[in-house]
Design a protein around this motif. Structure first.
Motif, PDB file in Angstrom:
ATOM      1  N   ARG A  76      73.754  -1.213  62.067  1.00  0.00           N
ATOM      2  CA  ARG A  76      73.237   0.517  61.788  1.00  0.00           C
ATOM      3  C   ARG A  76      72.689   1.184  62.146  1.00  0.00           C
ATOM      4  NH1 ARG A  76      73.355  -2.656  56.694  1.00  0.00           N
ATOM      5  NH2 ARG A  76      75.076  -2.355  55.001  1.00  0.00           N
ATOM      6  N   ALA A  77      71.918   0.557  62.321  1.00  0.00           N
ATOM      7  CA  ALA A  77      70.706   1.020  64.120  1.00  0.00           C
ATOM      8  C   ALA A  77      71.500   1.669  65.163  1.00  0.00           C
ATOM      9  CB  ALA A  77      68.804   0.032  63.517  1.00  0.00           C
ATOM     10  N   TRP A  78      72.102   0.587  65.310  1.00  0.00           N
ATOM     11  CA  TRP A  78      72.635   1.410  66.655  1.00  0.00           C
ATOM     12  C   TRP A  78      73.214   3.393  66.677  1.00  0.00           C
ATOM     13  CZ3 TRP A  78      74.899  -4.517  68.074  1.00  0.00           C
ATOM     14  CH2 TRP A  78      73.988  -4.739  68.948  1.00  0.00           C
ATOM     15  N   TRP A  79      73.893   2.782  65.360  1.00  0.00           N
ATOM     16  CA  TRP A  79      74.821   3.740  65.683  1.00  0.00           C
ATOM     17  C   TRP A  79      74.342   5.002  64.451  1.00  0.00           C
ATOM     18  CZ3 TRP A  79      77.222  -0.552  66.470  1.00  0.00           C
ATOM     19  CH2 TRP A  79      78.293  -0.223  68.051  1.00  0.00           C
ATOM     20  N   ARG A  80      72.955   5.237  63.817  1.00  0.00           N
ATOM     21  CA  ARG A  80      71.577   5.806  63.125  1.00  0.00           C
ATOM     22  C   ARG A  80      72.147   6.885  64.260  1.00  0.00           C
ATOM     23  NH1 ARG A  80      67.581   3.254  61.613  1.00  0.00           N
ATOM     24  NH2 ARG A  80      68.454   2.026  60.678  1.00  0.00           N
ATOM     25  N   HIS A  81      72.051   7.285  65.905  1.00  0.00           N
ATOM     26  CA  HIS A  81      71.683   8.792  65.660  1.00  0.00           C
ATOM     27  C   HIS A  81      73.106   9.165  67.031  1.00  0.00           C
ATOM     28  CE1 HIS A  81      67.751   8.944  63.743  1.00  0.00           C
ATOM     29  NE2 HIS A  81      67.470   7.932  64.286  1.00  0.00           N
TER      30      HIS A  81
END
Length: 220
Positions: A76-81
């Protein structure tokens, strides 16, 4: 207040990111390690690393082999932005055998026609027409396949792009999705045997086939 049935406008870039993240989380939920890939910008890939000269598909993280993960929080963190491409890391839960479309079509046709459950598994297809068969890991290529310029085994130290990632030639898609294969992986020997049988109808390449950065032959 006036109500409307119209849905709120969501920018395409956000929709792309959400679709990519959803796919990455789906793989992670089944224990398949993923790593974020460079995003497609026009006709080249951009990873965000200052001075990176690579224009073809590649991991967005320099330390991708060490950081690739199936942890949902990390994904989730990798694809958050960012709408990163989705890359599956090979050599752990599975290997991937990449072949030209002519060979891939014949193999998949044989699997379906003869109902070869022992050789049925996920198959990805790139926009450039490269077919990638996911198989159980650890088995080297047979000699008949290993000498061909257009057949590549992705093992340890490599990766493959998967849907819904995009390339300059078009999106990556599944000919057989993991769901259709019930997330089962066929034995590499069975798939390679079908590929070898089909070689008599497929002409060997005369020139080196252009490949993504990860497709240099690697052991593992």
């Amino acid at each position: 207040m006036q109500w409307t049935a119209r849905r709120p406008f969501v920018p395409p870039s956000i929709l792309d990111r959400l679709r990519l993240r959803r796919a990455a989380l789906r793989f992670a939920a089944h224990g398949w390690a993923v790593t974020p890939g460079a995003r497609l910008t026009g006709h080249r890939f951009a990873c965000g690393r200052p001075g990176c000269p690579i224009m073809t598909g590649h991991p967005a993280l320099e330390s991708w082999e060490d950081t690739a993960s199936a942890d949902p929080a990390q994904v989730r963190a990798w694809w958050r932005h960012e709408p990163h491409s989705v890359l599956l890391v090979t050599g752990r839960r599975f290997d991937a055998i990449e072949v030209p479309a002519t060979l891939g079509l014949r193999v998949l046709g044989t699997v379906r026609l003869n109902r070869r459950a022992d050789a049925c598994g996920p198959v990805a297809v790139t926009g450039a027409g490269r077919w990638t068969f996911l198989v159980e890991p650890g088995v080297p290529l047979r000699s008949e396949l290993d000498h061909r310029l257009d057949v590549v085994r992705h093992g340890l130290g490599s990766w493959i792009p998967v849907a819904p990632s995009r390339t300059p030639e078009g999106p990556v898609r599944w000919a057989v999705s993991p769901d259709q294969a019930q997330w089962r992986l066929p034995g590499s020997a069975a798939v390679q045997a079908l590929m070898t049988d089909a070689l008599g109808t497929v002409r060997a390449p005369q020139l080196t086939v252009p490949r993504q950065l990860s497709t240099a032959r690697r052991g593992g």
